[in-house]
Scaffold this motif. Structure first.
Motif, mmCIF file in Angstrom:
data_model
loop_
_atom_site.group_PDB
_atom_site.id
_atom_site.type_symbol
_atom_site.label_atom_id
_atom_site.label_comp_id
_atom_site.label_asym_id
_atom_site.label_seq_id
_atom_site.Cartn_x
_atom_site.Cartn_y
_atom_site.Cartn_z
ATOM 1 N N SER A 42 0.863 -1.191 0.000
ATOM 2 C CA SER A 42 0.000 0.000 0.000
ATOM 3 C C SER A 42 0.891 1.230 0.000
ATOM 4 O O SER A 42 2.090 1.135 0.294
ATOM 5 C CB SER A 42 -0.832 0.052 1.275
ATOM 6 N N ALA A 43 0.277 2.367 -0.217
ATOM 7 C CA ALA A 43 0.990 3.637 -0.042
ATOM 8 C C ALA A 43 1.289 3.814 1.443
ATOM 9 O O ALA A 43 0.637 3.200 2.295
ATOM 10 C CB ALA A 43 0.088 4.769 -0.521
ATOM 11 N N THR A 48 -2.523 8.343 0.434
ATOM 12 C CA THR A 48 -3.621 8.352 -0.557
ATOM 13 C C THR A 48 -4.575 9.513 -0.257
ATOM 14 O O THR A 48 -4.992 10.238 -1.174
ATOM 15 C CB THR A 48 -4.376 7.002 -0.552
ATOM 16 N N GLU A 129 1.310 4.221 -4.132
ATOM 17 C CA GLU A 129 1.817 2.845 -4.139
ATOM 18 C C GLU A 129 3.095 2.739 -4.970
ATOM 19 O O GLU A 129 3.976 1.923 -4.665
ATOM 20 C CB GLU A 129 0.741 1.898 -4.697
ATOM 21 N N PHE A 192 -3.600 -1.796 -5.094
ATOM 22 C CA PHE A 192 -4.612 -0.768 -5.310
ATOM 23 C C PHE A 192 -4.830 -0.374 -6.773
ATOM 24 O O PHE A 192 -5.893 0.100 -7.125
ATOM 25 C CB PHE A 192 -4.223 0.446 -4.454
ATOM 26 N N ARG A 206 -11.021 2.299 -2.634
ATOM 27 C CA ARG A 206 -10.256 2.553 -1.408
ATOM 28 C C ARG A 206 -10.035 1.248 -0.628
ATOM 29 O O ARG A 206 -10.916 0.409 -0.541
ATOM 30 C CB ARG A 206 -10.975 3.578 -0.527
ATOM 31 N N GLY A 207 -8.844 1.110 -0.114
ATOM 32 C CA GLY A 207 -8.498 -0.115 0.626
ATOM 33 C C GLY A 207 -8.241 -1.305 -0.286
ATOM 34 O O GLY A 207 -8.153 -2.451 0.172
ATOM 35 N N GLY A 208 -8.094 -1.042 -1.592
ATOM 36 C CA GLY A 208 -8.060 -2.124 -2.582
ATOM 37 C C GLY A 208 -6.795 -2.965 -2.643
ATOM 38 O O GLY A 208 -6.747 -3.956 -3.391
ATOM 39 N N SER A 209 -5.757 -2.632 -1.861
ATOM 40 C CA SER A 209 -4.532 -3.440 -1.929
ATOM 41 C C SER A 209 -4.748 -4.874 -1.448
ATOM 42 O O SER A 209 -4.075 -5.794 -1.918
ATOM 43 C CB SER A 209 -3.419 -2.814 -1.090
HETATM 44 N N1 ASP Z 1 -3.649 3.212 -0.517
HETATM 45 C C1 ASP Z 1 -4.996 2.839 -0.853
HETATM 46 C C2 ASP Z 1 -5.998 3.474 0.109
HETATM 47 O O1 ASP Z 1 -5.590 4.142 1.060
HETATM 48 C C3 ASP Z 1 -5.182 1.360 -0.950
HETATM 49 C C4 ASP Z 1 -4.918 0.562 0.313
HETATM 50 O O2 ASP Z 1 -4.309 1.058 1.259
HETATM 51 O O3 ASP Z 1 -5.325 -0.604 0.341
HETATM 52 O O4 ASP Z 1 -7.172 3.353 -0.110
#
Ligand code: ASP
Ligand code: ADP
Ligand code: MG
Length: 455
Positions: A42-43, A48, A129, A192, A206-209
């Motif tokens: 992830s970043a 993000t 990322e 992501f 969002r949160g896609g990693s």
């Molecule tokens: N960096 C992206 C986010 O904050 C993906 C992730 O963290 O999974 O949504």
């Protein structure tokens, strides 16, 4: 033959040089069971959000975006300085500098045009990322770990919904297998993000990693997918709301899927499906307490069900909108519910909970973009009413449909004056969902957690 594993490290795990050192220790730890083929990153935490803010300011002609860019650049350069020794530092710094110059030019373009398309936004957020991926590669190389950077744009092919794209699994699986056949060293993959067939950047939401890790793990037929985060597994409730929440050692795919879908942020809701199709266990582990056992998500619900006798975990999703359709025509039966579902399908709006009676159908949705159109179509079928400010509570466990569980649940909620609507139970016994007012959601979660889990 020794199989392969795919590991994913989230934002907090990649959030500072100190955290990245822990990530490196986990990657370097000798493993007897499987080789790590890919690490999905992830970043760095917060990046993000800052990138989104930066792009939004620029597109509104607010030069405040420049400070965000500067701060982000400083943060990444500081991490490089702390993590990478003199011998390999210059290469990573050149790379980081190149990425910031590209980012600057995209955001400056948005500033000049006072406009940013969803494709432009996906491009901007992809830098998070890409930066963390290059930094991890530099830090691993500096410690003699053979690895390569892989931008997921080259392997994950998606449709054109730039901010939450759907994956083309036929192309993606083929790309992944062919890439990993040719590249046998550890691949550090940007989570992501993906790209359309013509190469435009997209994101998986969002949160896609987590989802990226499951996509890569499933394509490779991995032995396990490990999601490394900042808690020691999937917990009985969101620990930020329920301090007494504890780790659930084992969950079925179905249970984890329901929890993720109904709000448990620890896993992206789409993560489960690719793993489930290939029956690959998913582990949720803590980067900062790597010895903790974590949660293992196992393929077989029936087996797990035998071990669990109560509610194992709770979550809620809020806010959602309840849509009620009443019509005496329901007495005629034939195809009426299908016609209602067809309206939501045609309006590309997914339904979460459904309850029916002889004269009414109620559903909940969380996306109101197409609500006016939905109402217009539904009015052809019956009287329509809308209630906003609702929340869905979801309880999972091996025995949520066992005798007495539902009765006890609703008695406890009644004692706390929490009104419950739209009760729906999965016939598989995996979950029980119901709707309450948003103001009661946290209280309902706490009350049920106390009753079933704290004891
Ligand atoms: N960096 C992206 C986010 O904050 C993906 C992730 O963290 O999974 O949504
Ligand atoms: P990452 O950056 O590693 O992907 P996230 O912030 O996306 O991490 O997800 C982990 C967070 O999810 C935890 O810190 C916790 O606050 C939150 N969370 C919400 N519900 C749950 C749950 N049921 N179990 C564990 N964590 C949860
Ligand atoms: Mg996450």
């Amino acid at each position: 033959m020794k199989g392969v594993k795919v590991l994913k490290f989230g934002g907090t795990s990649m959030g500072s040089a100190r955290a990245i050192k822990k990530v490196i220790a986990i990657i370097r730890k000798p493993r007897q069971d499987a080789r790590i083929a890919a690490v999905i990153v992830s970043a760095m935490s917060g990046v993000t959000n800052e990138l989104i803010k930066c792009a939004q300011l620029a597109s509104k002609k607010d030069s405040g975006y420049k400070k965000i860019l500067k701060d982000l650049e400083r943060k990444h350069i500081a991490a490089v300085g702390e993590l990478i020794g003199a011998k390999h530092r210059a290469k990573t710094l050149t790379c980081v500098d190149g990425l910031f110059r590209q980012l600057e030019s995209v955001v400056t373009g948005a500033y000049r045009l006072q406009e940013l398309s969803p494709a432009g936004m996906a491009c901007v957020v992809s830098f998070g990322e890409r930066l963390s991926g290059h930094i991890l590669v530099g830090a691993l190389t500096d410690r003699q770990v053979r690895c390569e950077y892989l931008n997921a744009r080259h392997i994950i092919t998606t449709d054109e919904q730039h901010e939450s794209a759907a994956v083309d699994f036929v192309r993606t699986d083929k790309n992944i297998r062919s890439h990993f056949r040719k590249h046998t060293s550890l691949q550090v993959v940007t989570g992501f993000i993906g790209a359309t067939p013509d190469g435009r950047t997209t994101t998986l939401g969002r949160g896609g990693s987590d989802y990226s890790a499951a996509i890569v793990g499933a394509a490779l037929g991995a032995k396990a997918i490990e999601i490394w985060t900042d808690v020691s597994g999937i917990m009985t409730a969101d620990p930020r709301l329920v301090p007494k929440a504890k780790v659930v050692p084992e969950l079925s795919f179905e249970e984890a899927g329901e929890l993720a879908y109904f709000g448990a942020k620890v896993l992206h809701p789409k993560t489960i499906l690719p793993a489930m199709r290939k029956r690959i266990p998913v582990k949720v582990l803590n980067t900062f307490m790597p010895e903790d056992r974590g949660t293992t998500i196992v393929p077989n619900f029936a087996q797990r069900r035998k071990k669990s006798h109560t509610v194992d975990a709770l979550t809620f999703k809020s806010p959602v909108i309840a849509v009620h359709i009443n019509s005496p025509k329901f007495f005629d039966g034939n195809g009426f519910i299908a016609r209602i579902f067809e309206v939501f399908n045609a309006c590309r709006t997914s339904i979460d909970v459904v309850t029916t009676s002889v004269t009414s159908v109620s559903v909940t949705i969380d996306d109101e973009k197409n609500l006016p159109k939905i109402i217009t179509y539904l009015q052809e079928l019956g009287d329509v009413s809308i209630e906003r400010g609702k929340a869905i509570i979801c309880a999972v466990g091996g025995a949520v449909n066992a005798a007495g569980v539902a009765g006890r649940m609703f008695t406890v909620l009644g004692q706390h004056k929490i009104a419950v609507e739209m009760i729906s139970q999965a016939s598989s016994g995996v979950s029980m969902t119901f709707v309450v007012g948003t103001r009661d959601a946290e209280k309902a979660l706490k009350v049920l957690h106390k009753e079933y889990i704290e004891g």
